[in-house]
Design a protein around this motif. Structure first.
Motif, PDB file in Angstrom:
ATOM      1  N   PRO A  79       0.697  -1.160   0.038  1.00  0.00           N
ATOM      2  CA  PRO A  79      -0.031  -0.098  -0.230  1.00  0.00           C
ATOM      3  C   PRO A  79       0.820   1.289  -0.062  1.00  0.00           C
ATOM      4  CG  PRO A  79      -0.690  -1.525   1.589  1.00  0.00           C
ATOM      5  CD  PRO A  79       0.547  -2.093   1.267  1.00  0.00           C
ATOM      6  N   TYR A  80       2.263   1.419   0.242  1.00  0.00           N
ATOM      7  CA  TYR A  80       3.069   2.258   0.406  1.00  0.00           C
ATOM      8  C   TYR A  80       3.614   2.437  -0.978  1.00  0.00           C
ATOM      9  CZ  TYR A  80       1.358   2.164   5.009  1.00  0.00           C
ATOM     10  OH  TYR A  80       0.794   2.217   6.370  1.00  0.00           O
ATOM     11  N   ARG A  81       3.516   1.830  -1.997  1.00  0.00           N
ATOM     12  CA  ARG A  81       4.185   2.060  -3.348  1.00  0.00           C
ATOM     13  C   ARG A  81       3.644   3.479  -3.826  1.00  0.00           C
ATOM     14  NH1 ARG A  81       8.480  -0.071  -4.897  1.00  0.00           N
ATOM     15  NH2 ARG A  81       7.717  -0.226  -7.003  1.00  0.00           N
ATOM     16  N   ALA A  82       4.305   3.873  -4.782  1.00  0.00           N
ATOM     17  CA  ALA A  82       3.876   5.296  -5.337  1.00  0.00           C
ATOM     18  C   ALA A  82       2.538   5.370  -5.825  1.00  0.00           C
ATOM     19  CB  ALA A  82       4.867   5.559  -6.452  1.00  0.00           C
ATOM     20  N   VAL A  83       2.234   4.334  -6.398  1.00  0.00           N
ATOM     21  CA  VAL A  83       0.751   3.781  -7.074  1.00  0.00           C
ATOM     22  C   VAL A  83       0.309   2.778  -6.479  1.00  0.00           C
ATOM     23  CG1 VAL A  83      -0.678   3.794  -9.010  1.00  0.00           C
ATOM     24  CG2 VAL A  83       1.062   5.458  -9.059  1.00  0.00           C
ATOM     25  N   ALA A  84      -0.407   2.781  -5.333  1.00  0.00           N
ATOM     26  CA  ALA A  84      -0.627   1.281  -4.642  1.00  0.00           C
ATOM     27  C   ALA A  84      -1.546   0.695  -5.579  1.00  0.00           C
ATOM     28  CB  ALA A  84      -1.303   2.067  -3.451  1.00  0.00           C
ATOM     29  N   PRO A  85      -1.189  -0.741  -5.550  1.00  0.00           N
ATOM     30  CA  PRO A  85      -1.859  -1.625  -6.205  1.00  0.00           C
ATOM     31  C   PRO A  85      -3.148  -2.096  -5.393  1.00  0.00           C
ATOM     32  CG  PRO A  85      -0.105  -2.907  -5.578  1.00  0.00           C
ATOM     33  CD  PRO A  85       0.296  -1.159  -5.115  1.00  0.00           C
ATOM     34  N   PRO A  86      -4.124  -2.648  -5.871  1.00  0.00           N
ATOM     35  CA  PRO A  86      -5.283  -3.299  -5.130  1.00  0.00           C
ATOM     36  C   PRO A  86      -4.549  -4.312  -4.294  1.00  0.00           C
ATOM     37  CG  PRO A  86      -5.175  -4.349  -7.410  1.00  0.00           C
ATOM     38  CD  PRO A  86      -4.156  -3.148  -7.477  1.00  0.00           C
ATOM     39  N   GLU A  87      -5.504  -4.188  -3.103  1.00  0.00           N
ATOM     40  CA  GLU A  87      -4.853  -5.416  -2.103  1.00  0.00           C
ATOM     41  C   GLU A  87      -4.823  -6.637  -2.403  1.00  0.00           C
ATOM     42  OE1 GLU A  87      -6.332  -6.481   2.617  1.00  0.00           O
ATOM     43  OE2 GLU A  87      -6.854  -4.527   1.657  1.00  0.00           O
ATOM     44  N   LEU A  88      -3.737  -7.429  -2.329  1.00  0.00           N
ATOM     45  CA  LEU A  88      -3.758  -8.639  -2.802  1.00  0.00           C
ATOM     46  C   LEU A  88      -3.748  -9.783  -1.232  1.00  0.00           C
ATOM     47  CD1 LEU A  88      -0.828  -8.343  -5.276  1.00  0.00           C
ATOM     48  CD2 LEU A  88      -3.341  -8.533  -5.856  1.00  0.00           C
ATOM     49  N   SER A  89      -4.370 -10.816  -1.653  1.00  0.00           N
ATOM     50  CA  SER A  89      -4.238 -11.745  -0.648  1.00  0.00           C
ATOM     51  C   SER A  89      -2.888 -12.341  -0.454  1.00  0.00           C
ATOM     52  CB  SER A  89      -5.396 -12.627  -0.796  1.00  0.00           C
ATOM     53  OG  SER A  89      -4.872 -13.768  -1.651  1.00  0.00           O
ATOM     54  N   LEU A  90      -2.567 -13.005   0.738  1.00  0.00           N
ATOM     55  CA  LEU A  90      -1.383 -13.679   0.439  1.00  0.00           C
ATOM     56  C   LEU A  90      -1.291 -14.943  -0.147  1.00  0.00           C
ATOM     57  CD1 LEU A  90      -0.772 -14.305   4.619  1.00  0.00           C
ATOM     58  CD2 LEU A  90      -0.169 -12.591   3.075  1.00  0.00           C
ATOM     59  N   ARG A  91      -2.409 -15.562  -0.706  1.00  0.00           N
ATOM     60  CA  ARG A  91      -2.488 -16.508  -1.679  1.00  0.00           C
ATOM     61  C   ARG A  91      -2.110 -15.802  -3.114  1.00  0.00           C
ATOM     62  NH1 ARG A  91      -7.313 -19.355  -4.825  1.00  0.00           N
ATOM     63  NH2 ARG A  91      -6.288 -21.493  -5.481  1.00  0.00           N
ATOM     64  N   GLN A  92      -2.652 -14.661  -3.280  1.00  0.00           N
ATOM     65  CA  GLN A  92      -2.499 -14.049  -4.700  1.00  0.00           C
ATOM     66  C   GLN A  92      -0.732 -13.581  -4.787  1.00  0.00           C
ATOM     67  OE1 GLN A  92      -5.276 -11.098  -3.997  1.00  0.00           O
ATOM     68  NE2 GLN A  92      -6.115 -11.720  -6.080  1.00  0.00           N
ATOM     69  N   LEU A  93      -0.278 -13.375  -3.669  1.00  0.00           N
ATOM     70  CA  LEU A  93       1.296 -12.963  -3.673  1.00  0.00           C
ATOM     71  C   LEU A  93       1.957 -14.337  -3.973  1.00  0.00           C
ATOM     72  CD1 LEU A  93       1.522 -10.711  -0.584  1.00  0.00           C
ATOM     73  CD2 LEU A  93       1.636 -10.118  -2.906  1.00  0.00           C
ATOM     74  N   ARG A  94       1.587 -15.369  -3.217  1.00  0.00           N
ATOM     75  CA  ARG A  94       2.286 -16.652  -3.654  1.00  0.00           C
ATOM     76  C   ARG A  94       2.265 -16.979  -5.118  1.00  0.00           C
ATOM     77  NH1 ARG A  94      -0.092 -17.702   1.353  1.00  0.00           N
ATOM     78  NH2 ARG A  94       1.261 -18.131   2.836  1.00  0.00           N
TER      79      ARG A  94
END
Length: 99
Positions: A79-94
């Motif tokens: 969420p702290y990136r310059a343009v915050a992406p949509p919230e991703l679940s831990l599963r989506q990150l994996r």
């Protein structure tokens, strides 16, 4: 020149001379160094979400962290990136990392 730099230059053809001039006036940087700093910053903020997740996973994994902690930390950083992406679940990150 790295692929990330080339992508930035292709997407942002402007030379940013005014910013480079400002850095030369306000710092001890030489013109070439200032141009590289501008390119580095633009490339950093141009990084796509998937690239960021993969890079941070590699960095944190090389630091000895376990995947559970890695994915929680990445989720907290996004969420702290310059343009915050949509919230991703831990599963989506994996899935970004492992497919």
């Amino acid at each position: 020149m790295t692929p990330q730099y080339l992508r930035v230059l292709e997407r942002r053809p402007s030379s940013h001379d005014d910013l480079i001039d400002h850095l030369v006036r306000s710092t001890a940087l030489q013109r070439g160094e200032a141009a590289r700093v501008v390119l580095d910053v633009l490339a950093y903020f141009d990084e796509r979400t998937e690239e960021f997740v993969r890079r941070r996973h590699r960095e944190l994994q090389s630091g000895g962290l376990a995947n559970t902690e890695i994915f929680e930390r990445i989720a907290a950083e996004l969420p702290y990136r310059a343009v915050a992406p949509p919230e991703l679940s831990l599963r989506q990150l994996r899935r970004i990392v492992y497919g």
